[in-house]
Design a protein around this motif. Structure first.
Motif, PDB file in Angstrom:
ATOM      1  N   GLY A   1       3.152   6.184  -2.833  1.00  8.27           N
ATOM      2  CA  GLY A   1       4.501   6.781  -3.169  1.00  8.27           C
ATOM      3  C   GLY A   1       4.650   6.730  -4.880  1.00  8.27           C
ATOM      4  O   GLY A   1       4.990   7.876  -5.537  1.00  8.27           O
ATOM      5  N   ALA A   2       4.358   5.691  -5.525  1.00  8.68           N
ATOM      6  CA  ALA A   2       4.629   5.593  -6.954  1.00  8.68           C
ATOM      7  C   ALA A   2       3.227   6.381  -7.613  1.00  8.68           C
ATOM      8  O   ALA A   2       3.570   7.106  -8.770  1.00  8.68           O
ATOM      9  CB  ALA A   2       4.211   4.077  -7.341  1.00  8.68           C
TER      10      ALA A   2
ATOM     11  N   PHE B   1       2.341   7.860   3.972  1.00 14.60           N
ATOM     12  CA  PHE B   1       2.629   8.026   2.616  1.00 14.60           C
ATOM     13  C   PHE B   1       1.671   9.020   1.984  1.00 14.60           C
ATOM     14  O   PHE B   1       2.037  10.017   1.251  1.00 14.60           O
ATOM     15  CB  PHE B   1       2.955   6.775   1.821  1.00 14.60           C
TER      16      PHE B   1
ATOM     17  N   GLU C   1       0.823  -1.452  -0.093  1.00 13.61           N
ATOM     18  CA  GLU C   1       0.000   0.006   0.081  1.00 13.61           C
ATOM     19  C   GLU C   1       0.878   1.267  -0.193  1.00 13.61           C
ATOM     20  O   GLU C   1       0.672   2.402  -0.883  1.00 13.61           O
ATOM     21  CB  GLU C   1      -1.055  -0.070   1.063  1.00 13.61           C
ATOM     22  N   GLN C   2       1.901   1.242   0.666  1.00 13.48           N
ATOM     23  CA  GLN C   2       2.754   2.495   1.003  1.00 13.48           C
ATOM     24  C   GLN C   2       3.408   2.977  -0.382  1.00 13.48           C
ATOM     25  O   GLN C   2       3.753   3.843  -0.915  1.00 13.48           O
ATOM     26  CB  GLN C   2       3.654   2.518   2.127  1.00 13.48           C
ATOM     27  N   THR C   3       3.945   1.691  -1.001  1.00 20.79           N
ATOM     28  CA  THR C   3       4.805   1.919  -2.133  1.00 20.79           C
ATOM     29  C   THR C   3       3.737   2.305  -3.347  1.00 20.79           C
ATOM     30  O   THR C   3       4.086   3.073  -3.996  1.00 20.79           O
ATOM     31  CB  THR C   3       5.506   0.730  -2.693  1.00 20.79           C
TER      32      THR C   3
ATOM     33  N   ALA D   1       2.011   9.151  -6.129  1.00 22.84           N
ATOM     34  CA  ALA D   1       2.538  10.668  -6.277  1.00 22.84           C
ATOM     35  C   ALA D   1       3.492  10.776  -7.341  1.00 22.84           C
ATOM     36  O   ALA D   1       3.487  11.764  -7.870  1.00 22.84           O
ATOM     37  CB  ALA D   1       3.525  10.682  -4.986  1.00 22.84           C
ATOM     38  N   GLY D   2       4.473   9.877  -7.628  1.00 21.26           N
ATOM     39  CA  GLY D   2       5.361   9.958  -8.855  1.00 21.26           C
ATOM     40  C   GLY D   2       4.693  10.171 -10.009  1.00 21.26           C
ATOM     41  O   GLY D   2       5.107  11.023 -10.765  1.00 21.26           O
ATOM     42  N   LEU D   3       3.673   9.511 -10.215  1.00 20.89           N
ATOM     43  CA  LEU D   3       3.026   9.522 -11.590  1.00 20.89           C
ATOM     44  C   LEU D   3       1.952  10.915 -11.673  1.00 20.89           C
ATOM     45  O   LEU D   3       2.182  11.439 -12.556  1.00 20.89           O
ATOM     46  CB  LEU D   3       1.918   8.175 -11.433  1.00 20.89           C
TER      47      LEU D   3
ATOM     48  N   ASP E   1       3.604  12.183   0.951  1.00 18.02           N
ATOM     49  CA  ASP E   1       3.818  12.384  -0.503  1.00 18.02           C
ATOM     50  C   ASP E   1       2.611  12.877  -1.249  1.00 18.02           C
ATOM     51  O   ASP E   1       2.890  14.026  -1.959  1.00 18.02           O
ATOM     52  CB  ASP E   1       3.917  10.954  -1.194  1.00 18.02           C
TER      53      ASP E   1
END
Lengths: 285, 304
Positions: free
Chosen positions: B51-52, B79, B46-48, B54-56, B83
């Protein structure tokens, strides 16, 4: 990389270290961590990443995410040297008049994302790298991690996911200075054998001397150095590199020097003599 | 139309939309073949995933992310706050089996503090549709907004035809009444509707409001209801702390008003797991139970 480029990198790195030492006053900063990452940051911005002052917000630029936020003085010093940031702004470090504080802030040109909470930016960088793959953009995405930060489970999640999506446009650089905040890493939560750990998670791994520009260039001149995988560069460094009086000391993560000490420290940086520091300037957070 | 059909249609029409899941495909099973590489499953991370996302979003995408409400709102909380919240990025959190909808899963799966957590994050908007029809009416403007948002997904069939078009920050006033008004959100809307009918049958003048948008919240409706109804009740499958009751209390205090407000919420304990209808019965949240409790309250506290 030719000799001229090497000399240029060395000169810039020395200047960045000067900026870091000057920022280590009036409240201080994470000097030890910043000095260990300086050569990595300088190399990446000067030789590896395709980012210029004009393309700081261009979708075609490469990206650098600083996950171990404490090293941000190394970035700010580098931005000054690249002409992205007026040097006077470093004097505003820790002033509410400016946006420069102990962790990265996107209000400073060149900073891609805020950090400070550890283990976050591997996944943010992953998201950016994923989008570059989806859109077929050739951007490189770098994320600098601290070795202490590797304690965080989310780092390893991100490694698994990056490999699952074959993100070979993504590079994790570990600033392996063998210290976390208060302790040597191997005394607290041992990380070695680190190459094996990342390899076992499916990444392509190289390990080099993180203060050797030629070694960095050899490792990264062809990127990805293995396609179809997350690339990981473990850069062995020394906390406080450049100032022998604080190098590799557990109590030199954070430093708040007096203005009187700065001259001696700069002389020490230039190899002129070894500074001796008053005990009250030792601040451990 | 279903949630999945609406999301597919939206994603096909708008290439900014990326659909993500942390290996919870219940709502998006058919999307991989429809969306190709704009469907991203990060596995049980869930946390990754956040984060991903947010990056997208940094690259101009609008990620619509899926996970069980309990894990999305808590496992990934920092996160989301750090993020997505600090970044003020348009990440859309589709949070499913919230509140009583986790029926037999047990307390690990009970998201009964998610509203409190999510509305505490600056920039984050919070929405709680009553049922699938309400959800589908709400989502287009939520997804089109530039703000991060948390949506408590309910895909239960509607028992009421929602006619009032959805607007962010606006509640749906189903009826007005001078004796009691029920403020409710999410799947308990259905029970509140039943309770209102029981009360009307007993001769009371009853109001009912589907709160829908908890942040931003419809302060005007809260103030109006509190001024025009002898009793206001809040009904929610959430802990008493930080949910609708708190929102009403904060609103009244902000405008220096007062009212007789009685909460129906989970008071300091997780609910007894079981089939949904039994859970509702056991916890006293069926329409009939709510109506009985409201009448008792009216008789005891508001008698002249």
């Amino acid at each position: 990389m030719n000799n001229e480029q090497l000399t240029d990198l060395q000169k810039i790195a020395l200047n960045v270290r000067e900026h870091i030492i000057r920022m280590s006053t009036d409240g201080g900063c994470f000097t030890g961590a910043s000095l260990s990452a300086t050569d990595l940051v300088v190399y990446l911005y000067k030789q590896f990443l395709n980012i210029t002052k004009e393309t700081l917000n261009d979708p075609g630029r490469d990206y650098l995410f600083l996950s171990k936020g404490h090293d941000v003085p190394a970035l700010y010093g580098t931005f000054v040297e690249l002409g992205w940031l007026p040097v006077e702004r470093l004097n505003n470090h820790l002033s509410t008049r400016d946006s420069i504080y102990w962790h990265p802030n996107v209000k400073v040109p060149g900073i891609e994302f805020h950090s400070g909470s550890l283990g976050h930016l591997p996944s943010v960088a992953l998201g950016v790298a994923l989008d570059c793959k989806i859109t077929g953009s050739p951007n490189k995405v770098v994320c600098i991690l601290g070795d202490g930060e590797l304690n965080e489970g989310s780092v390893w999640e991100a490694v698994l996911v990056a490999n699952a999506y074959k993100l070979d446009n993504l590079l994790f650089v570990v600033d392996r200075n063998f210290f976390q905040a208060n302790m040597p890493t191997e005394e607290l939560i041992p990380l070695e054998p680190l190459v094996d750990k990342f390899s076992a998670f499916g990444a392509a791994v190289k390990r080099i001397d993180g203060h050797d520009f030629t070694a960095l260039d050899d490792a990264l001149s062809i990127f990805p150095f293995q396609s179809g995988k997350l690339n990981v560069l473990i850069a062995d460094t020394r906390r406080g590199k450049g100032l022998p009086s604080i190098e590799a000391r557990a109590d030199r993560w954070f430093c708040n020097f007096t203005h009187d000490e700065v001259g001696a420290l700069l002389a020490e940086l230039h190899g002129e003599h070894t500074a001796t520091l008053e005990s009250e300037t030792l601040v451990v957070r | 139309m279903t949630y999945e059909e609406l999301l597919t249609q939206t994603a096909l029409a708008d290439e900014r939309v990326v659909v993500m899941t942390a290996e919870n495909r219940a709502l998006v099973r058919n999307m991989p073949q429809n969306l190709g590489n704009r469907f991203v499953d990060t596995g049980i991370t869930e946390q990754t995933m956040i984060g991903a996302a947010a990056g997208l979003a940094l690259r101009g995408r609008t990620p619509v992310v899926h996970a069980l409400a309990a894990f999305l709102s808590m496992r990934a909380y920092e996160f989301i706050r750090t993020d997505v919240g600090i970044g003020n990025l348009p990440v859309k959190l589709s949070s499913f089996i919230p509140g009583f909808l986790s029926d037999g899963n047990g307390p690990t799966h009970q998201a009964v503090e998610d509203i409190a957590l999510m509305r505490g994050i600056p920039n984050m908007q919070v929405f709680c549709p009553a049922d699938e029809q309400d959800l589908l009416q709400m989502l287009p403007s939520i997804w089109a907004s530039k703000s991060p948002s948390y949506v408590r997904i309910s895909t239960r069939p509607a028992t009421y035809q929602h006619k009032q078009p959805f607007e962010i920050g606006c509640a749906e006033v189903v009826s007005r009444g001078s004796d009691v008004t029920i403020l409710v959100y999410g799947m308990l809307f259905e029970q509140a509707l039943i309770a209102a009918n029981f009360l009307r049958h007993d001769g009371y003048s009853v109001g009912l409001v589907n709160m829908r948008s908890l942040k931003p919240v419809d302060e005007a409706v809260i103030l109006e209801i509190c001024a025009s109804s002898d009793l206001v009740v809040t009904v929610e499958d959430h802990f008493l702390t930080g949910g609708l009751y708190s929102i009403v209390a904060e609103t009244l205090l902000k405008y220096r008003k007062t009212a007789h407000v009685h909460p129906f919420a989970l008071k300091g304990k997780w609910y007894k797991p079981g089939r949904l209808n039994e859970v509702l019965e056991h916890e006293g949240f069926t329409g009939a139970q709510l109506a009985r409790a409201i009448i008792e309250h009216l008789v005891e506290n508001l008698a002249d």
